[in-house]
Structure formats: structure tokens, C-alpha cells
Design a protein around this motif. Structure first.
Motif, PDB file in Angstrom:
ATOM      1  N   ARG A 114       0.832  -1.208   0.000  1.00 43.27           N
ATOM      2  CA  ARG A 114       0.000   0.000   0.000  1.00 43.27           C
ATOM      3  C   ARG A 114       0.874   1.268   0.000  1.00 43.27           C
ATOM      4  NH1 ARG A 114      -5.082  -1.080   0.063  1.00 43.27           N
ATOM      5  NH2 ARG A 114      -5.797  -3.074   0.872  1.00 43.27           N
ATOM      6  N   ALA A 160       3.939   1.472  -1.190  1.00 47.38           N
ATOM      7  CA  ALA A 160       4.573   1.550  -2.515  1.00 47.38           C
ATOM      8  C   ALA A 160       3.600   2.111  -3.549  1.00 47.38           C
ATOM      9  CB  ALA A 160       5.079   0.171  -2.940  1.00 47.38           C
ATOM     10  N   ALA A 161       2.348   1.664  -3.480  1.00 47.55           N
ATOM     11  CA  ALA A 161       1.348   2.165  -4.442  1.00 47.55           C
ATOM     12  C   ALA A 161       1.105   3.659  -4.227  1.00 47.55           C
ATOM     13  CB  ALA A 161       0.045   1.379  -4.303  1.00 47.55           C
ATOM     14  N   MET A 184       3.981   5.812  -5.575  1.00 43.95           N
ATOM     15  CA  MET A 184       4.482   5.456  -6.913  1.00 43.95           C
ATOM     16  C   MET A 184       4.790   6.678  -7.780  1.00 43.95           C
ATOM     17  SD  MET A 184       5.307   2.992  -8.993  1.00 43.95           S
ATOM     18  CE  MET A 184       4.608   1.429  -8.461  1.00 43.95           C
ATOM     19  N   LEU A 185       3.957   7.712  -7.678  1.00 48.15           N
ATOM     20  CA  LEU A 185       4.174   8.889  -8.539  1.00 48.15           C
ATOM     21  C   LEU A 185       4.942   9.999  -7.847  1.00 48.15           C
ATOM     22  CD1 LEU A 185       1.368   7.562  -9.800  1.00 48.15           C
ATOM     23  CD2 LEU A 185       1.502   9.652 -11.144  1.00 48.15           C
ATOM     24  N   ASP A 186       5.038   9.935  -6.530  1.00 48.54           N
ATOM     25  CA  ASP A 186       5.652  11.052  -5.814  1.00 48.54           C
ATOM     26  C   ASP A 186       6.133  10.569  -4.453  1.00 48.54           C
ATOM     27  OD1 ASP A 186       6.501  13.462  -4.852  1.00 48.54           O
ATOM     28  OD2 ASP A 186       4.505  14.367  -4.677  1.00 48.54           O
ATOM     29  N   GLY A 188       8.339  14.905  -6.052  1.00 54.77           N
ATOM     30  CA  GLY A 188       7.891  15.064  -7.426  1.00 54.77           C
ATOM     31  C   GLY A 188       8.304  13.935  -8.338  1.00 54.77           C
ATOM     32  N   MET A 189       8.958  12.937  -7.765  1.00 57.52           N
ATOM     33  CA  MET A 189       9.411  11.779  -8.553  1.00 57.52           C
ATOM     34  C   MET A 189       8.984  10.503  -7.851  1.00 57.52           C
ATOM     35  SD  MET A 189      13.392  12.856  -9.270  1.00 57.52           S
ATOM     36  CE  MET A 189      13.745  13.383  -7.584  1.00 57.52           C
ATOM     37  N   GLY A 190       8.666   9.490  -8.639  1.00 57.74           N
ATOM     38  CA  GLY A 190       8.552   8.151  -8.090  1.00 57.74           C
ATOM     39  C   GLY A 190       9.943   7.602  -7.827  1.00 57.74           C
ATOM     40  N   MET A 232      11.262   4.891  -8.745  1.00 58.59           N
ATOM     41  CA  MET A 232      11.856   4.286  -9.952  1.00 58.59           C
ATOM     42  C   MET A 232      12.482   5.322 -10.868  1.00 58.59           C
ATOM     43  SD  MET A 232       9.779   1.175 -11.705  1.00 58.59           S
ATOM     44  CE  MET A 232       8.416   1.222 -10.578  1.00 58.59           C
ATOM     45  N   GLU A 233      12.099   6.589 -10.696  1.00 60.93           N
ATOM     46  CA  GLU A 233      12.544   7.657 -11.604  1.00 60.93           C
ATOM     47  C   GLU A 233      13.727   8.446 -11.070  1.00 60.93           C
ATOM     48  OE1 GLU A 233       8.594   9.255 -13.623  1.00 60.93           O
ATOM     49  OE2 GLU A 233       8.556   9.528 -11.444  1.00 60.93           O
TER      50      GLU A 233
END
Lengths: 365, 365
Positions: B21, B23-24, B27-29, B34-36, B38-39
């Protein structure tokens, strides 16, 4: 949600927002399986379908001929710098074209396994151009010729792959295409092996894609680790060891996104447009900014640039961050700035960067 | 959301729901960056903090002494089967204690780099027990002694690590603890190196944890790939090559979860309770089910079992799936069933499995 900041990192790097949204939505339950993708056995039918779909889509996107195996491996580009000579060199001669930091690293590591030699180098010119292939010193006995088709740090890109046969060389060409894979077509008739760490233009770190021609699978040195032996990995469908399952899933989502956007041709069209905008702004800044790479060798993906007055660097970066323009600092080995314009970077991000470049130059010029 | 199914996969395997939960949600921020995750550049301060926190927490959880480096690597247990002898064997003697499929694989791969020999084997007894250490054939010249402290396929676990010095052997002990790491304390005074693929008891595939004592860092063979050389990886803080950033982030969330639940001691208490419940159900089934491992060597994590009538196997699996009990099929090399009770498997999952076992035996016995 308001607009996300624009992330110009050279890797790991920006991912398409829709991919991240799908990954978040499926985190606890993939397609009604009751499991998240990270929780699935790699041998189960659910992950097998994810893996097969990712392979099929990337094969279609890059028009990979059937005589090439596509492997998902681990260890990234630096891992492949050893894995390639362990598999292909036979301990013999390896010719390396050095056009920047990444091919330099490849040369050094290959030298631990083979008689690696520089076939041509752009170092004397500060890695601002690609040496003319007609002048490359290629050995007839070379087991392979290595080049990095896009240098992430120096911003130098091969816009055409050399035709080694036309240069009188029968050796297979190995390309490290980590930082521009899927931004343009690959001429497979000129390539024996291509590898790409996924963390640049695909997304998740920890996945390495290897495209290897069938006839190159059986040349490994005896000391090549089984987990990194191309024949072993190919015969086991990338599942000799447990593959990086979640990274493969994310890569698959990125492949689907590229296909849905119009495929590699559309990615290339956008890359030309985005890079064109940025180079025009740099070149048109009256010297306030400069990119030093010769025009025909300029990368569409990684664009290093310098402020005429390096004392403004920190101010530039702080102001960029305020506008939601992230990770623009250049690689420590070259300094300055770098904007990476991977597939997932929207045109609006480049427009916002160009606006900022002009505004900053106006205020500080 | 209704209760998730219970996933008994041997790996990749169930993760704590709260980790998924988080991680989800991030995921986008991640944390307003301002980054996930992975980014993010692995060199940026955001990921550096994630990495440092994961290292600190796992060091605290397992009480890892300061003379041990903790590395995040790639290639999994099968990768380490080559990486360990490339780093530690010096091409000399390696003694391997064979207690199941994983140590068999380690023996085979080590034999490609060193004079690997079986010090003891449980094979004649069908890998149902651990050979008494007093009878192990250890060579004084051994560069190291290898064992797998929990055999995922055969369900055999070392509940005490051998004291090699007391056995007259000065070689360092190497343990593959992939499938029971963080379910019990590790006696570091008896260990020189421990490795664990994360995809079993931690979560994400594609991350390998290596705990290596300082004095073992500098023994690598010349042909050890740089990306897999412990000294190189240690000196670069696991960032010689781009590490599997997202897997490290997830591992860190799992470490936090373990700490918040009460630490490794609490994980062990739960493991004893969960495994005790399941073994009692199997042993008390009047022969309808059987686990064949000698009681002192039974794994708390991976419990293979067989139905007296294998003709019922498919019916058993189909009924289990209907009740939300997933991935119970045994490894193909041994057949039957297997329940993996990793840290993230709740007690309720084991209770539900036991209920089903009893109900199924009642209906088909």
C-alpha cells in the motif's frame, strides 16, 4: 493532481505517468490474480504471460529478426562490459571505438578478458565528435567490435551504425545502446549483439536487455558464470536464475505505452522535435549557453550544456527546481548541466525548459 | 477491500500488505520529491537517503557487526554461486555441505572456479536430515566452507550454524540464507559471508544482499567482473553500477515493517508458531499428509508435504485455490505440495491452510 515536475535525470529516469498509474493500481492485485506482480512466482502462468508479452512487444517495436534471442539479464551496462567479453571474446582480439565515458569503461573491462585495443577514439577532441569509420583501425582477427551508440555523459550519438563489412571487417558489431534504445530503429543487419540497461530509456534499474544473434551464443569462456552465460540464459528463457520480475513488468508496461503512442517511429519523430527545440535554444543564446558536440554527432537523448559563467550554476539549478525542472545537474566528470530527453519526457517539459533557459539568460545575461 | 488471498509461493513471494500500500501510494511522488522512486537518479539525495536507511535498518535488525560490509548486488543466489568462488576461492579448495538442491547447485558452480568437494551430503537419505557436523570432511587448506542454511526445495534448515573452529577448521563459513533471512538471528561469530536473494523472505526479485567480512574483500580472482567484485562494490557503496533501486526501496520498506512488528525476535516467534501449527496438522493427519524431514532439521519457512494418494493432488490444489490459498504446488523436482511461511505470511493464512487440510482429509480420507 496537478502537473508533475519534469525530471531530466540521465537514469534512472522519468517514466510515463500512465505506466506509474497502472503499476500503482495493480500493486496489490494484478488482473484479479489476488497477487501483486512482485509476489508472483516467476514460474507461474501469471508472470509467464507478463514476460512473454513484454518479449513479444519489444520484438515487434524494434523489428527484431527471429535469429536474435532477447534476454532479460541483471548487472546493467557495467555488468555487460564483462559479460560480453566473457561470452564473445574467446580471449582473443576485441576492437573498441571510444567516443566517451561509457565506451572507455567498456574498453577497460574488456582488457581484463581479451586483447582489447582502441580502434578509434574521440578523446583528443574532448569527445565532441565521432571518428570517421573509414579511419577505424579494425583487426581482421577481432572477435568483435564494440561501440556505445549513445554516450550518456558526453552526449554523442551514432545516427547511423557503421557497416563493418563495407569496412572490410567480418567481426560482429556489439553496441551498448542503453541510453537511446527505443528512440529509433536499429539496423539489425549491422549488429551481432546489442545490450541496454533499462534504467535510462525504459525505466526500471536492475533489468538489462540483451539482443544476441543465435550464432554468437556458444562462444563463452569456461569461466563465464552460468547466470551470465548467454546460451544458458537463452535456453532457460531468461529464467535460469530468478529474473528481476517487477522490472520486467514495468518494462512491459513501457513497451505497451510506446506501441500505443505510435511505436518507435513516433518516438523518433518526437525525439527529433524535442532535441531540436533544446539545441536551437542553446545555439541561439548568444553564447550564454553552449553545447560543444559537433552537430552530426549530437545526441537526441542526452544533451550536456554549459553556462558561459559557471558561477551561475547553482543559481540556475535552484531556479530550475523552483519551476519543477528536476535533475539538470551535469555528470560530475564533465560538470555543467545535462538534460536527458528520453521517450517519457513530454514535449511540454522541453518547452518549459526552453522557457526557463531564455528567461534565466535574460535575467542574468 | 476484502481480505487478500494467502500466497504460499516459495519466491518471489508474499509481501506485507502495508508495504504494497505504501509503494502504491508513493508510486508517482515519493515524499513530495515530485518523482517516483523508480525515476530517481541513484546518485541523488533522495535515493541516497532511501539506500542509507535500508542499510541501517537491516544492520540493526540482524545486529550485523561493523566489520561486515552490507552490499546490494544483482544476480540472485545462482549469481552468487559463481561470484563467491570468484571472490573467495583463489582457485583453491572449497568444501561444500550438501543438504538439498541449492547447495548442490552451489557445489557444481564452485567446481568451475575451484577444487570444490563435498564435505558432507544428505543425498543418500533423500535430503531429509542434516549430516552431523562432527562427521564433516573439512580440509585444512579450504578457502571457505559453503552451506545453504535453509533449503527452499527440500525444506531442511540449520537451526544452529556450525562452529567451524570447534571442528578444527579455520576457513570462513559462507552461508546462502536466501530463504530464511530475517526470520531468525545470525551468529556472525561463525560466519565470514552470508548472501540472500531478496525474492524469498524480503520480497523483490533482482536484489541480492551480501554480508561480507572486511578481511574477505581482497581475495578476488583476476577474472572476477568488476561489477561483481566485492571490494569494488563495497568501495562504491553498492553503486559501482546502477543498483536495482526500486527493489532496494521495497526491501527497505520490508525492513521497516519488520522493525515495527517487533524485529527479528518477533519474526522468529511467529515463525515457530506458524510452522508448529502446520507440522502438527501434517503429523496429526493419520498419514493422509506427510512431511518427510527429520524433526530437528525441519524448516520453519518452506514446508514440503505429500498426499498419501497423489491422484488427489490436482483436486487438492483446485480446492485450495477456491479458498484463496495460492501457489501450494511443490517444486517440480520433488512433486507434492509446498507451503512457504515467510515473514509476510500472516498467522491467519496458516490457520486457513490448516483448516483446509483437515477439511480436505475429512472429505477424501
Amino acid at each position: 493532481m496537478s502537473q508533475r515536475p519534469f525530471n531530466f535525470s540521465a537514469g534512472p529516469a522519468v517514466l510515463p505517468e500512465s505506466v506509474l498509474r497502472t503499476a500503482a493500481a495493480e500493486m496489490l492485485d494484478w488482473h484479479g490474480s489476488g497477487m501483486g506482480v512482485m509476489e508472483m512466482s516467476h514460474r507461474g502462468k501469471e508472470f509467464q504471460s507478463i514476460h512473454a508479452q513484454a518479449l513479444a512487444t519489444v520484438r515487434e517495436l524494434l523489428q527484431v529478426p527471429s535469429e536474435f534471442h532477447i534476454l532479460f539479464m541483471q548487472g546493467g551496462g557495467l555488468g555487460e562490459n564483462a559479460i560480453v567479453p566473457l561470452n564473445l571474446s574467446g580471449g582473443g582480439a576485441v576492437d573498441v571505438v571510444v567516443t566517451g565515458a561509457w565506451s572507455q569503461k567498456s574498453l577497460k573491462e574488456a582488457g581484463r578478458y581479451a586483447q582489447a585495443r582502441v580502434a578509434a577514439s574521440g578523446e583528443a577532441g574532448g569527445f565532441r565528435d565521432i571518428p570517421d569509420p573509414r579511419n577505424w583501425q579494425l583487426r581482421t582477427e577481432a572477435a568483435y567490435v564494440h561501440l556505445c551508440s549513445n554516450e550518456t555523459i558526453h552526449g554523442v550519438e551514432f545516427h547511423t551504425l557503421p557497416d563493418l563489412r563495407a569496412l572490410g571487417c567480418d567481426a560482429p558489431l556489439v553496441i551498448d545502446c542503453s541510453s537511446h534504445i527505443l528512440s529509433r530503429a536499429i539496423d539489425w543487419s549491422r549488429v551481432g549483439l546489442a545490450f541496454a540497461g533499462a534504467q535510462k530509456n525504459i525505466g526500471p534499474a536492475g533489468v538489462t536487455l540483451v539482443f544476441v544473434r543465435e550464432d554468437l551464443l556458444d562462444r563463452a569462456l569456461p569461466l563465464c558464470p552460468s547466470a551470465f552465460n548467454y546460451r544458458t540464459v537463452a535456453d532457460n528463457g531468461s529464467m535460469f536464475n530468478t529474473p528481476p520480475t517487477y522490472g520486467i513488468y514495468i518494462a512491459g508496461l513501457v513497451f505497451d505505452w510506446i506501441r500505443d503512442q505510435g511505436g518507435v517511429a513516433e518516438m523518433e519523430r518526437r525525439a527529433i522535435e524535442k532535441a531540436g527545440l533544446l539545441y536551437a535554444a542553446l545555439d541561439g543564446s548568444g553564447g550564454f549557453y553552449r553545447n560543444e558536440v559537433a552537430a552530426p554527432a549530437r545526441s537526441r537523448m542526452n544533451i550536456p550544456f554549459f553556462l558561459a559563467d559557471p558561477a551561475l550554476n547553482e543559481t540556475f539549478l535552484a531556479g530550475a527546481k523552483e519551476r519543477g525542472l528536476l535533475q539538470l545537474k551535469g555528470h560530475k566528470s564533465v560538470g555543467g548541466m545535462r538534460a536527458s530527453l528520453y521517450n517519457a519526457m513530454p514535449l511540454d517539459g522541453v518547452r518549459a525548459l526552453v522557457d526557463y533557459l531564455q528567461d534565466f539568460a535574460h535575467r542574468h545575461g
